[in-house]
Structure formats: C-alpha cells, structure tokens
Scaffold this motif. Sequence first.
Motif, short mmCIF file in Angstrom:
data_model
loop_
_atom_site.label_atom_id
_atom_site.label_comp_id
_atom_site.label_asym_id
_atom_site.label_seq_id
_atom_site.Cartn_x
_atom_site.Cartn_y
_atom_site.Cartn_z
N ARG A 1 1.09 -1.09 -0.05
CA ARG A 1 -0.10 0.06 -0.10
C ARG A 1 0.94 1.24 -0.04
O ARG A 1 2.11 1.40 0.34
N VAL A 2 0.38 2.47 -0.39
CA VAL A 2 0.89 3.83 -0.19
C VAL A 2 -0.30 4.38 0.52
O VAL A 2 -1.32 4.10 0.51
N VAL A 3 0.30 5.60 1.46
CA VAL A 3 -0.50 6.12 2.30
C VAL A 3 -0.50 7.76 2.06
O VAL A 3 0.32 8.17 1.41
N SER A 4 -1.63 8.19 2.44
CA SER A 4 -1.80 9.78 2.27
C SER A 4 -1.06 10.60 3.36
O SER A 4 -0.47 9.80 4.14
N ASN A 5 -1.23 11.74 3.30
CA ASN A 5 -0.89 12.51 4.53
C ASN A 5 -1.63 12.32 5.59
O ASN A 5 -2.77 11.74 5.21
N LEU A 6 -1.11 12.92 6.68
CA LEU A 6 -2.12 12.65 8.03
C LEU A 6 -3.31 13.63 8.13
O LEU A 6 -3.11 15.18 7.90
N ILE A 7 -4.29 13.43 8.87
CA ILE A 7 -5.43 14.23 9.33
C ILE A 7 -5.25 14.06 10.83
O ILE A 7 -5.30 12.72 11.25
#
Length: 355
Positions: free
Chosen positions: A313-319
């Motif tokens: 997987r690749v992941v987004s920036n953080l919220i």
Amino acid sequence: MNLFAWYKLPQAVSRKTWLLSAMILISVSLRAQLCTGSLGDPVVKINFGSGASTHGTELGSNITSYTWTTADFPNDGLYTIESRTNTPSTWWTTTDHTGNGYMMVVNASFSITDFFYKNTVTGLCPNTTYEFAAWVMNLLRYTDTSTPNITFTIETTDGTILNSYTTGDIPKQNSARWKQYGMYFTTPSDISTVVIRMRNNKVGAAPGNDIALDDITFRACGPTVTAAIDNMAVTSTEVCRNDSTVFVLKGTVGTGYSSPAYQWQVSTDSGVTWTDIDGSTATTYTRQPSLPGLFWYRMASAQSSNIGSVSCRVVSNLIVIKVDENPVTAASSNHPACLGEDLLLSSAKGGSIYS
C-alpha cells in the motif's frame, strides 16, 4: 524504465539538436530516481537504532563486507555505528540524518569489490512499484582524493540484478549535508523476495571515500494520495468533549492503479502504529464524535488485489483530530472580607482562556 526506449530520432533533426536532446534525457534519467508519488510504510527501515552510548550495535557479516570497530575514526576497510562524528581536522562533525540516533560511518577499503550494505526483503506483491533509498553524506571536509560513488542494486536471491542505479560521484560539500539517493522499480509477477545492496565503486584513499549512511528504506511507491477534512479543506482540527460535529474525511488518488482500492486507518499513538478501520474502504470516511484523545487518520491505497497487504500500500498525508477534555473549573476568593478590605478572586484552573 529506459527513457531512450521510446525516443525515435526524426531524420530531419540535426546532430547538434540530437546531442542536446540526448543530454536532456540523460539528465532526467539521473535525477528522476526517487518516487514522485506517495510512499507506503517501510518494508525495510534501517536507522541503526539509538541509545545513550557513543556507539551502537555491530552489524552482521551478511549485512556489510566491512569490519566492525568502536573507533570514532575507523581506518580504511572498517566501519562503526555512532551517534556523532568528532574528527574536525578531517571530517565534518555531524549527527545522524534525523539528529536523534545512530548512523553507519564507513572508511572505504582500498578494494572496490566490497559492499556497504545488504539485506533481504520478503513479502512483496507482484507488479508493484517499490522505492529503495538511503541518506548519504560525504564526510570529507577539506581534501577528498577519491569521491564516494555508490551503486544501488535490487537482485534475486541467486544474484541476478533486476535493477540498478548509480549515484555518480558524491561531491565534497561546504558543510555537513545529508542527501537522499535511491531508485524505484516494479516487481516481476513471479518474485516476492529480493536482495537490496549498496555497492562501493571507488577505492579508499588517505583521505578519500569516507561516508555516513542512515535511514535505508524499501517501501511501496504509487500514485499521489491526499486526504483532508471535507468542506473544511484542512488536515487538522480541535474540538471539545461532547462536541457533536461529525467529520467527513475525503481522500483522492492520482492515476496509476488500474483497479484502485482504499482503506482508512487510525492511530492513537501519534502514528507509531496504525489500525485498519473495519468497513472503511471508500474514498470517504465518516467520523462520529468520540471521547477525548488525539486521533490520527490516513487513507491507504493499492491495487485491489494487493490492498490486504501492508507491504503493497501507499498512504496519504495525515489528518489530526484532537478532542479536548472539558476543563474542570475552580475559582475561589478570600470571602468573607470585612468592610474596607480587598476581595481577592483567584484564577480558574483547567482552561486556556478565561473571562
């Protein structure tokens, strides 16, 4: 990818124009080695640890072809793991890449058949792009008679090279500077295990070819994945306990996956560990009000056939959503006070703004 594979020279192009075009293509080939989209969590992350002592732990003989020493300034052919270099007459004085741990410090041997680092990576997904990278510093401060030059290779377990990237000469700098080098490649359909290696291409010298290595990583590389709080266009917010706001988190994925899948995750320890949120497999996630705490969210994405593997997987920036506990108000005075005396009111406690 071979950038020359698709380049066909028109008959009318002059030799001078062709040379200029070729130089541009070569320049792009040398620069465009690191992932330009989003990255996943590292399948391999070597930061050499941290601790209170000057030196860290010896690496195994299968990890590097160099010989271990606890000397702050290793001789040619030796390496150490240390938190700080301290030989200002020859090397830059530096900490590791992040400033809070150990790094590998190598004084290259007079042979060029050696390798600085090697590791085996397992559990990879087929037809998935990965990035192999490391942070490197040329330690030489005044004179460098043999500039470091490293080749990154990705190999099968029997030694067949699947892909390689050469840094070129890593020049002496006018200050202690870390720089990330590396490459990305796509796994064949029949390979789930590879060997990553950093080969030395230059002889050692006195002085010459002295380097520091840190934060060696191998992780999935994919389309750009972004996330935000919908209708707010922000990535963090703060509310009080009992706030009834329902937040909708929205993610987007760039082009690159033929059949993308999604998985929202949450962390309650500032991103150290992540947990998949059951059933949250769309590009939006509706977050209901919760008890106080600090909550980190992100959206992961991969090909639908690989979404179940964290290695793919690749992941987004953080919220980040922070829910504050309501303050416990406490105010007092010197009551009762007599006529003519001051009435002293003490500050309330537990808040940041008072009225």
